[in-house]
Structure formats: structure tokens, C-alpha cells
Design a protein around this motif. Structure first.
Motif, PDB file in Angstrom:
ATOM      1  N   GLU A 177       6.910 -10.415   2.978  1.00  0.00           N
ATOM      2  CA  GLU A 177       5.832  -9.615   3.555  1.00  0.00           C
ATOM      3  C   GLU A 177       5.174  -8.695   2.537  1.00  0.00           C
ATOM      4  O   GLU A 177       4.039  -8.257   2.723  1.00  0.00           O
ATOM      5  N   GLN A 178       5.860  -8.404   1.419  1.00  0.00           N
ATOM      6  CA  GLN A 178       5.301  -7.517   0.402  1.00  0.00           C
ATOM      7  C   GLN A 178       4.717  -8.287  -0.789  1.00  0.00           C
ATOM      8  O   GLN A 178       4.475  -7.702  -1.845  1.00  0.00           O
ATOM      9  N   TYR A 187       2.117  -1.361   0.315  1.00  0.00           N
ATOM     10  CA  TYR A 187       2.202  -2.301   1.433  1.00  0.00           C
ATOM     11  C   TYR A 187       2.106  -1.585   2.776  1.00  0.00           C
ATOM     12  O   TYR A 187       1.412  -2.043   3.692  1.00  0.00           O
ATOM     13  N   VAL A 188       2.789  -0.441   2.931  1.00  0.00           N
ATOM     14  CA  VAL A 188       2.766   0.288   4.196  1.00  0.00           C
ATOM     15  C   VAL A 188       1.357   0.789   4.500  1.00  0.00           C
ATOM     16  O   VAL A 188       0.885   0.712   5.652  1.00  0.00           O
ATOM     17  N   ARG A 191      -0.603  -2.219   5.603  1.00  0.00           N
ATOM     18  CA  ARG A 191      -0.181  -2.652   6.941  1.00  0.00           C
ATOM     19  C   ARG A 191      -0.779  -1.769   8.026  1.00  0.00           C
ATOM     20  O   ARG A 191      -1.177  -2.264   9.096  1.00  0.00           O
ATOM     21  N   ASP A 192      -0.857  -0.462   7.771  1.00  0.00           N
ATOM     22  CA  ASP A 192      -1.395   0.476   8.757  1.00  0.00           C
ATOM     23  C   ASP A 192      -2.889   0.690   8.602  1.00  0.00           C
ATOM     24  O   ASP A 192      -3.451   1.629   9.197  1.00  0.00           O
ATOM     25  N   ARG A 193      -3.548  -0.161   7.779  1.00  0.00           N
ATOM     26  CA  ARG A 193      -5.008  -0.150   7.600  1.00  0.00           C
ATOM     27  C   ARG A 193      -5.519   1.195   7.082  1.00  0.00           C
ATOM     28  O   ARG A 193      -6.630   1.617   7.414  1.00  0.00           O
ATOM     29  N   PRO A 223      10.289  -1.007   4.809  1.00  0.00           N
ATOM     30  CA  PRO A 223       8.981  -0.825   5.455  1.00  0.00           C
ATOM     31  C   PRO A 223       9.087  -0.563   6.954  1.00  0.00           C
ATOM     32  O   PRO A 223       8.222   0.115   7.525  1.00  0.00           O
ATOM     33  N   ASP A 224      10.146  -1.082   7.604  1.00  0.00           N
ATOM     34  CA  ASP A 224      10.310  -0.838   9.041  1.00  0.00           C
ATOM     35  C   ASP A 224      10.613   0.619   9.334  1.00  0.00           C
ATOM     36  O   ASP A 224      10.512   1.054  10.490  1.00  0.00           O
TER      37      ASP A 224
END
Length: 427
Positions: A177-178, A187-188, A191-193, A223-224
Motif C-alpha cells: 500500500e505504500q 502515504y498517510v 490516503r487522507d487527501r 498507517p492504521d
């Protein structure tokens, strides 16, 4: 419950019945070696007739099940609750040491060559090493009581990428995912735009932070466990003005441990006991054997099925053991009282002749000391937390056993209710 027997040299023999043990003790042919599990040692030389004994081990992250049996009867059953505070204690120690070094030697040069992981191969994290050593310790305890000829350990391997994404296949295993991101923070944010996940831009604050849902000590940098917050919401959260609805994603700490210890325990057992056959089995075989024989789900029951002697007569009781920490080296508490006094974190070694976690007889029940007061009134409980007395005088307590690393009490085995008609295994 059977009585365990040692020969004159301290080697394990086949257990005997309580009636025979009483007769041997009465005739001075044996002495009491240990109270729990009740063990006697012979004072005379006798013939040693042994039977094949198989030990089943249900390995786990939080609990360990053990069961030793012959073809006719189960001889030993126990369930061990492992410690869950090792990671927290190590993190607290690291924080205390870093702050102390910053106060006293702010410009200390970095040291890399004196770290253990650089000195030898096969290094494991202390929390993982503690659990593996706990498994080996409990197996060794059984080997000191019974002449075990075979050990079977249930292990498991988990595909954590498949657990996260059930549809993963092929080259997707190499494309995490990264993929394509410089670090976890980038990445975070992607992911959160690049939007605050609490106010969604209503605060108009352009500064974004990556916040840990659970502390880094317990949740890590996965990341979770990270979420994007603007500077305004981040400060308000730490002040306690707002609360987040988001929860941490699933942790795979237990699955990672099982993958590490899968062969580690097997290889260490073979090296320690070359004369004993050591083998592995898998969870689906244990589940099939348990359901086919109508056995209630428990760690002891799984260990009984792992041993493979399904026709043996089961014990109606088992030893429940809880692992405790041995030492507490923190001298003072962190909070500073009036006058610059720091309260001691270490209790006296003995209070009125009793230590913490000593097994005592209280109100005709076997229980443990969970709290002591200098006045001589103690908090006495069972291992499941049931409080026998919140404050009973030490004069009313009778010491049964001094504390050990593994606290032991005897519990009853629960029976499985009958299966509904038509719900059994298919032929």
C-alpha cells in the motif's frame, strides 16, 4: 488430580493415585517435594516402569495450553496466561533513560557498536523473547514431572497481506500500500487527501500533522494507527477539547509473533532435548479432532487434541497459571510531591512476613495477596480477580506457598453442551 512422583535421584516417574501417595508418605518411603502440583520423591530405590507420554502444546500470544497423556489417561493439564506488559515497560524505561541522559549528558556522542543486535545473529525483540522463553519454561516444568517421550506443538503461519486484502493475488504481493511513497507520513497524507479528518478543512488551517490514534508506545507507526489532523484540531485534541471518532485499524501483533515463534520453539526444543521426538501440527487438525470428539473449546482441550491420545480419559481439573514480573527496578515514582520529595516505587521485600502474590489460606479458600499495607491488612483475591477480602488482618492468613513467577491455582474443566441434531461433522 494425580500425584507426581520422582525417583530417588529426582528423575520423573509415572504418577500415582492420592491413596498410594498417602501410603508411601505414611511408611516414610517418600517425602513431599512440592505442594502445587503435588509432587513426592521416593526415598527408596524402585523399578522404573514407564509408558509413552505425549505432551501437546497449544502455543499462543496470550495463552498457552499444555496437556500430557498416555493412550489410556490424561496425566497433566494446564493453561498459562502470559504477560502483556513487556512492551509498555520497555518503552517507559527508554523514555526515562532518554530524559535522564538529556539532563546529565546532553552532548553525549552516539554509540552504535555496543548494541546487542549488532553483536550476534538471531536477535529477537525482548517482548517476543519473553513469550518464547515462557513457552519453553512451561514445557520444561512438565518434563520435570513426567517422563515425556514426544512433544507436539501447534503452530500457525499467517498471510497478513491476505488478511488485510482478501482479493490480493500475484504481483500485488510485491506492491504494498505504500508503493511509490517516500515515507509513512507522505502515504498517510495522500490516503487522507491532505484534509483534516476531524474538521475536513473548516478550520482553514493549512498546517497538517500526522497523529497517532493510539500512543506510539502501544500502537506503533503503522498507517492504521495514523490519521491526518490540522494544527488547530491537533492542539485541541491534546487539550481535551475534542474527541476523535476514528479507531485504530486491526493490529497484527499476535499473528506476527506466531510467525516468528513457529520454528523458534521447535528448533530450541530439539536442541535442548535431542532424545525426545519434537513435531509440529496445525490448527485445522486440532479443530477437527476437537469437534469430532465433542470436546469443549479451551486451551487445555486443544492441547489434549494436539497430543493425539483422543481415547484417553480426561482430567476434570487443570492448573491455571498466571505469569508475573520478577523484579521492579524503578526506585522512585515520576510524580514529585511537596518539598521536592519523590515517593518510592518499590515496596518492602516483606510486610508482616508476607510478600506480594504469596498463596495464602483466607476464609477457607486458597487465594493470593494482591495488595499489602504497613498496618498489616491485605487485599486478597483469586487469579480471576474475585476479591476474597479487601482488607483482612495478616493474623487471619495462613501462608501456603511463597510467590513464584507463575502463580498456580486449580480450576474445574467445563463440559461441552450436547450438539443440536444435525449439527455434527459430515461423514
Amino acid at each position: 488430580m494425580r500425584v507426581f512422583v520422582l525417583n530417588k535421584r529426582g528423575k520423573p516417574l509415572m504418577p500415582c493415585s492420592p491413596a498410594k501417595a498417602r501410603l508411601l508418605l505414611k511408611e516414610k518411603k517418600a517425602i513431599v517435594k512440592r505442594r502445587t502440583p503435588f509432587t513426592i520423591q521416593l526415598t527408596i530405590a524402585t523399578g522404573e516402569s514407564k509408558q509413552p507420554v505425549t505432551l501437546g502444546v497449544d502455543a499462543g500470544y496470550k495463552h498457552v495450553g499444555l496437556s500430557a497423556s498416555t493412550e489410556k489417561a490424561e496425566l497433566y493439564a494446564s493453561e498459562v496466561e502470559l504477560r502483556q506488559d513487556v512492551s509498555d515497560l520497555l518503552s517507559a524505561r527508554r523514555a526515562l533513560r532518554q530524559s535522564r541522559r538529556n539532563r546529565k549528558t546532553r552532548y553525549r556522542a552516539p554509540r552504535f557498536n555496543n548494541r546487542l543486535r549488532t553483536k550476534r545473529k538471531g536477535w529477537l525483540a525482548p517482548s517476543v523473547e519473553n513469550r518464547i522463553n515462557a513457552h519453553l519454561s512451561r514445557i520444561e516444568a512438565v518434563l520435570r514431572l513426567l517422563p515425556v517421550t514426544k512433544i507436539t506443538v501447534e503452530t500457525a503461519s499467517f498471510d497478513m497481506q491476505l488478511l488485510k486484502n482478501p482479493d490480493i493475488a500475484g504481483k500485488e504481493y510485491q506492491e504494498g500500500e505504500q508503493l511509490g511513497f517516500w515515507n509513512v507520513r507522505e502515504y498517510v497524507l495522500f490516503r487522507d487527501r491532505h484534509v483534516c479528518q476531524h474538521c475536513y478543512g473548516r478550520s482553514k488551517d493549512p498546517v497538517l500533522n500526522v497523529h497517532h490514534l493510539k500512543s506510539r508506545r502501544t500502537g506503533g507507526d503503522s498507517p492504521d494507527n495514523l490519521i491526518t489532523l490540522c494544527e488547530t484540531c491537533h492542539k485541541a485534541l491534546h487539550r481535551g477539547d475534542i474527541t476523535l471518532k476514528a479507531k485504530r485499524g486491526k493490529s497484527f501483533r499476535a499473528e506476527a509473533f506466531m510467525g516468528i515463534m513457529r520454528w523458534e520453539v521447535h528448533n530450541r526444543l530439539r536442541a535442548l532435548h535431542p532424545g525426545i521426538e519434537v513435531s509440529n501440527t496445525y490448527g485445522y487438525r486440532t479443530k477437527h479432532a476437537r469437534i469430532a470428539n465433542g470436546i469443549a473449546k479451551s486451551h487445555c482441550a486443544d492441547a489434549f487434541c494436539i497430543a493425539g491420545n483422543l481415547g484417553a480419559e480426561r482430567l476434570c481439573e487443570f492448573f491455571f497459571q498466571k505469569q508475573t514480573r520478577r523484579n521492579n527496578r524503578q526506585i522512585h515514582k515520576l510524580s514529585i510531591l511537596k518539598g521536592g520529595i519523590r515517593k518510592r516505587n518499590q515496596a518492602p521485600f516483606e510486610v508482616k512476613g508476607f510478600r506480594l502474590f504469596d498463596k495464602v489460606a483466607c476464609q477457607r479458600e486458597e487465594s493470593f495477596i494482591f495488595g499489602r499495607r504497613s498496618s498489616g491488612f491485605f487485599d486478597v483475591r483469586k487469579l480471576d480477580g474475585t476479591r476474597i477480602s479487601a482488607g483482612i488482618s495478616c493474623k487471619k492468613l495462613h501462608l501456603l506457598e511463597k510467590r513464584r513467577t507463575y502463580l498456580t491455582e486449580i480450576r474445574k474443566e467445563e463440559a461441552l453442551p450436547p450438539l443440536p441434531e444435525g449439527r455434527g461433522l459430515r461423514a
